[in-house]
Design an enzyme around this catalytic site. Structure first.
Site, PDB file in Angstrom:
ATOM      1  N   ASP A  84      36.730  45.294  56.520  1.00  0.00           N
ATOM      2  CA  ASP A  84      35.370  45.322  55.997  1.00  0.00           C
ATOM      3  C   ASP A  84      35.095  44.073  55.156  1.00  0.00           C
ATOM      4  O   ASP A  84      36.013  43.288  54.879  1.00  0.00           O
ATOM      5  CB  ASP A  84      35.204  46.597  55.144  1.00  0.00           C
ATOM      6  CG  ASP A  84      33.755  47.024  55.010  1.00  0.00           C
ATOM      7  OD1 ASP A  84      33.508  48.160  54.544  1.00  0.00           O
ATOM      8  OD2 ASP A  84      32.862  46.215  55.363  1.00  0.00           O
ATOM      9  N   GLY A  85      33.850  43.894  54.790  1.00  0.00           N
ATOM     10  CA  GLY A  85      33.492  42.760  53.939  1.00  0.00           C
ATOM     11  C   GLY A  85      33.284  43.230  52.506  1.00  0.00           C
ATOM     12  O   GLY A  85      33.543  44.379  52.178  1.00  0.00           O
ATOM     13  N   ASP A  87      30.894  42.000  48.630  1.00  0.00           N
ATOM     14  CA  ASP A  87      29.952  41.086  47.978  1.00  0.00           C
ATOM     15  C   ASP A  87      30.574  40.387  46.781  1.00  0.00           C
ATOM     16  O   ASP A  87      30.281  39.230  46.509  1.00  0.00           O
ATOM     17  CB  ASP A  87      28.708  41.858  47.534  1.00  0.00           C
ATOM     18  CG  ASP A  87      28.080  42.570  48.706  1.00  0.00           C
ATOM     19  OD1 ASP A  87      27.830  41.901  49.722  1.00  0.00           O
ATOM     20  OD2 ASP A  87      27.924  43.806  48.662  1.00  0.00           O
ATOM     21  N   LYS A  97      30.379  46.350  46.820  1.00  0.00           N
ATOM     22  CA  LYS A  97      29.902  46.337  48.202  1.00  0.00           C
ATOM     23  C   LYS A  97      28.521  46.981  48.256  1.00  0.00           C
ATOM     24  O   LYS A  97      28.041  47.501  47.267  1.00  0.00           O
ATOM     25  CB  LYS A  97      30.884  47.118  49.088  1.00  0.00           C
ATOM     26  CG  LYS A  97      32.202  46.385  49.308  1.00  0.00           C
ATOM     27  CD  LYS A  97      33.229  47.218  50.047  1.00  0.00           C
ATOM     28  CE  LYS A  97      32.733  47.715  51.379  1.00  0.00           C
ATOM     29  NZ  LYS A  97      32.146  46.648  52.229  1.00  0.00           N
ATOM     30  N   ARG A  99      25.658  45.381  49.831  1.00  0.00           N
ATOM     31  CA  ARG A  99      24.489  44.496  50.079  1.00  0.00           C
ATOM     32  C   ARG A  99      23.763  44.947  51.350  1.00  0.00           C
ATOM     33  O   ARG A  99      22.552  44.909  51.434  1.00  0.00           O
ATOM     34  CB  ARG A  99      24.929  43.050  50.219  1.00  0.00           C
ATOM     35  CG  ARG A  99      23.811  42.083  50.605  1.00  0.00           C
ATOM     36  CD  ARG A  99      24.335  40.890  51.358  1.00  0.00           C
ATOM     37  NE  ARG A  99      25.198  41.257  52.474  1.00  0.00           N
ATOM     38  CZ  ARG A  99      24.783  41.720  53.645  1.00  0.00           C
ATOM     39  NH1 ARG A  99      23.493  41.942  53.858  1.00  0.00           N
ATOM     40  NH2 ARG A  99      25.630  42.028  54.609  1.00  0.00           N
ATOM     41  N   GLU A 106      31.361  53.272  54.417  1.00  0.00           N
ATOM     42  CA  GLU A 106      32.483  52.346  54.209  1.00  0.00           C
ATOM     43  C   GLU A 106      33.482  52.925  53.213  1.00  0.00           C
ATOM     44  O   GLU A 106      34.684  52.809  53.383  1.00  0.00           O
ATOM     45  CB  GLU A 106      31.963  50.998  53.705  1.00  0.00           C
ATOM     46  CG  GLU A 106      31.179  50.228  54.751  1.00  0.00           C
ATOM     47  CD  GLU A 106      30.537  48.974  54.192  1.00  0.00           C
ATOM     48  OE1 GLU A 106      30.242  48.931  52.979  1.00  0.00           O
ATOM     49  OE2 GLU A 106      30.338  48.032  54.968  1.00  0.00           O
TER      50      GLU A 106
HETATM   51  O1  DER Z   1      27.160  46.115  52.886  1.00  0.00           O
HETATM   52  C1  DER Z   1      28.373  45.935  52.824  1.00  0.00           C
HETATM   53  O2  DER Z   1      29.125  46.631  52.140  1.00  0.00           O
HETATM   54  C2  DER Z   1      28.955  44.736  53.539  1.00  0.00           C
HETATM   55  O3  DER Z   1      30.319  44.982  53.796  1.00  0.00           O
HETATM   56  C3  DER Z   1      28.776  43.528  52.626  1.00  0.00           C
HETATM   57  O4  DER Z   1      29.280  43.881  51.377  1.00  0.00           O
HETATM   58  C4  DER Z   1      29.470  42.281  53.135  1.00  0.00           C
HETATM   59  O5  DER Z   1      28.649  41.730  54.100  1.00  0.00           O
HETATM   60  P1  DER Z   1      28.818  40.186  54.526  1.00  0.00           P
HETATM   61  O6  DER Z   1      30.210  40.080  55.143  1.00  0.00           O
HETATM   62  O7  DER Z   1      27.714  39.977  55.530  1.00  0.00           O
HETATM   63  O8  DER Z   1      28.671  39.349  53.282  1.00  0.00           O
END
Ligand code: DER
Length: 228
Positions: A84-85, A87, A97, A99, A106
């Site tokens: 996962d990504g 912020d 997280k 955004r 998640e």
């Molecule tokens: O919305 C989220 O939780 C996403 O994982 C976000 O935090 C990261 O998205 P990005 O990789 O486009 O910056």
């Protein structure tokens, strides 16, 4: 752009952690999209056999386009790892997280997963988590949650849609408040305080997963892997 290249470096590196036969949590956002693109190649070139559990409608659609097999959470005996990504990422690997308003599912996948891999470009690293903190709430509780957050000292802002009049509606049918804390805070304490407010589904502070988290930063000289 340099940031896109950094996201790709991190995303591609994370795909190497996926082993044949794994069930993986598929996060949401532009960085994990690179991981999914790389997994498509590995499925094609190595006949990699995996099953993914998506954390958003966007990821479900993207997985379909890429040919990554999808299962529902009920069909998953276990989740070997979630990619996962984030912020913001602090030195203790605590995260902000949400955004993309995907943090509720998640967090469920992060909780279930044996391991959490966070992929990010260097701009996500911080010395301490600041905010804003995304909070998913049920619409019925909007005024109550706003009042409690204001009493906590910060400023809650309802997240408005862009191509939709009115507030953003999450994949779970709820709305999002972006909470701007007034001063420094302990991530676990603030996460707990917010998540306890009646009407809150959960907020985007992820302070409880550091022990099982590996962070991959797409540095220019190559992906940097960080774990506690
Ligand atoms: O919305 C989220 O939780 C996403 O994982 C976000 O935090 C990261 O998205 P990005 O990789 O486009 O910056």
């Amino acid at each position: 752009s340099p940031q896109e290249k950094a996201k790709q470096r991190a995303g591609f590196k994370a795909a190497e952690y996926v082993k044949d036969g794994m069930t993986i949590g598929l996060g949401t956002g532009s960085t994990v999209a690179f991981t999914m693109a790389r997994l498509k190649e590995r499925i094609r070139d190595e006949s990699l056999t995996i099953r993914g559990v998506p954390t958003s409608i966007q990821t479900l659609i993207r997985a379909g386009e890429l040919g990554i097999p999808i299962i529902g959470l009920e069909q998953a005996e276990k989740i070997n790892l979630t990619i996962d990504g984030a912020d913001q990422i602090d030195p203790q690997l605590r995260l902000i997280k949400g955004r993309g308003a995907a943090h509720v599912r998640e967090r469920i996948l992060a909780d279930i997963s044996d391991r959490l891999i966070i992929v990010a470009d260097p701009t996500k690293l911080c010395t301490e988590l600041t905010g804003p903190v995304p909070i998913e709430i049920i619409p019925f509780a909007l005024s109550h949650v706003q009042n409690v957050l204001i009493k906590m000292g910060g400023n809650p802002v309802l997240r408005d849609g862009v191509k939709k009049d009115g507030p953003v509606i999450s994949d779970n049918g709820n709305i999002i408040l972006d909470y701007h804390p007034a001063q420094k805070y302990n991530p676990m304490d603030l996460e707990t305080a917010i998540n306890m407010i009646p009407g809150v589904v959960c907020c985007g502070i992820f302070a409880e997963f550091s022990e099982k988290t590996t962070v991959i930063i797409g540095e220019e000289e190559g992906p940097r892997v960080i774990s506690l």
